[in-house]
Design an enzyme around this catalytic site. Structure first.
Site: not given
Length: 244
Positions: A166, A173
């Site tokens: 995660y 990103e």
């Protein structure tokens, strides 16, 4: 925000795994099994493509180009998950699932595809690697759960690997969006300026900044949600093993 969105994938589906609920009918189950098998295979193709490209080149730079087409295809294919929730064959939140799926599709098409200058960035490989591992585990988890033969190793991986994947995905990103900002500002990509007949303006550059800022409140919520889910799903088994 795609991290488990990205990285941890669709948390709402995790809730289903930990509860005993009436499942879909036989036809819907067969369809879901096929869908999840295809998606598992698709992300395996992406994983193999990354490894083969790395071995052939001897470098991890620019590996995105070797898996660009299957990545776009199978990540876009995740849009069907929203449909699954909407028609009720998967008892998860349409809003949460839609948000998480669309955030990944957005990053795939509206950022990485649209701003070609960022495709060679290492950050792209970072989130693609996190997504790939996550989705192989996630779709395998759903497949075996639907068949009522879920290996503990896959369940454990589903609720453990997110600890690293995660943050890895979110980092990739954010860095990718950040890298895209100068090119978006320079070209005016997807921006609408005044005057125009619709009397409407939109600044894509500012929108991307807002997207980045949105990670600040959302990341901790989704991350700690998955931690709670892990304790709920794996807690009893781990406590039992300690007693043994």
């Amino acid at each position: 925000m795609s991290a488990a969105a990205p990285g941890t994938s669709k948390a709402a589906h995790g809730d289903v795994a930990g509860k005993k609920k009436k499942g879909p009918g036989a036809l819907a189950t067969a369809y879901l099994v096929i869908y999840n098998v295809v998606m598992t295979a698709g992300w395996l193709v992406i994983a193999v493509g990354l490894v083969r490209a790395y071995l052939a080149r001897g470098s991890y730079h620019g590996l995105y180009y070797s898996i660009e087409k299957p990545l776009k295809f199978f990540q876009t294919g995740a849009l069907l998950e929203i449909v699954h929730c909407a028609v009720g064959i998967v008892p998860s939140s349409v809003v949460l699932t839609g948000f998480q799926v669309m955030s990944r599709v957005f990053l795939t098409w509206a950022v990485t595809h649209s701003v070609r200058e960022v495709q060679s960035e290492d950050s792209v490989l970072l989130f693609v690697s996190a997504w790939t591992i996550t989705e192989i585990i996630r779709y395998s988890f759903y497949t075996f759960s639907l068949l009522n033969h879920l290996p503990y190793l896959i369940k454990w991986a589903r609720y453990t690997f997110f600890f690293a994947l995660y943050p890895m995905g979110v980092t990739g990103e954010l860095l990718t969006i950040y890298a895209a900002l100068p090119f978006v500002q320079k070209t005016g990509l997807y921006s609408v300026t005044l005057p125009n007949k619709y009397n409407f303006s939109f600044d894509y550059y500012s929108f991307l900044i807002i997207v980045m800022i949105s990670y600040i409140p959302l990341f901790p919520q989704l991350y700690f949600h998955m931690i709670r889910q892990r304790k709920k799903v794996l807690g009893h088994a781990e406590d039992y093993s300690k007693v043994e």
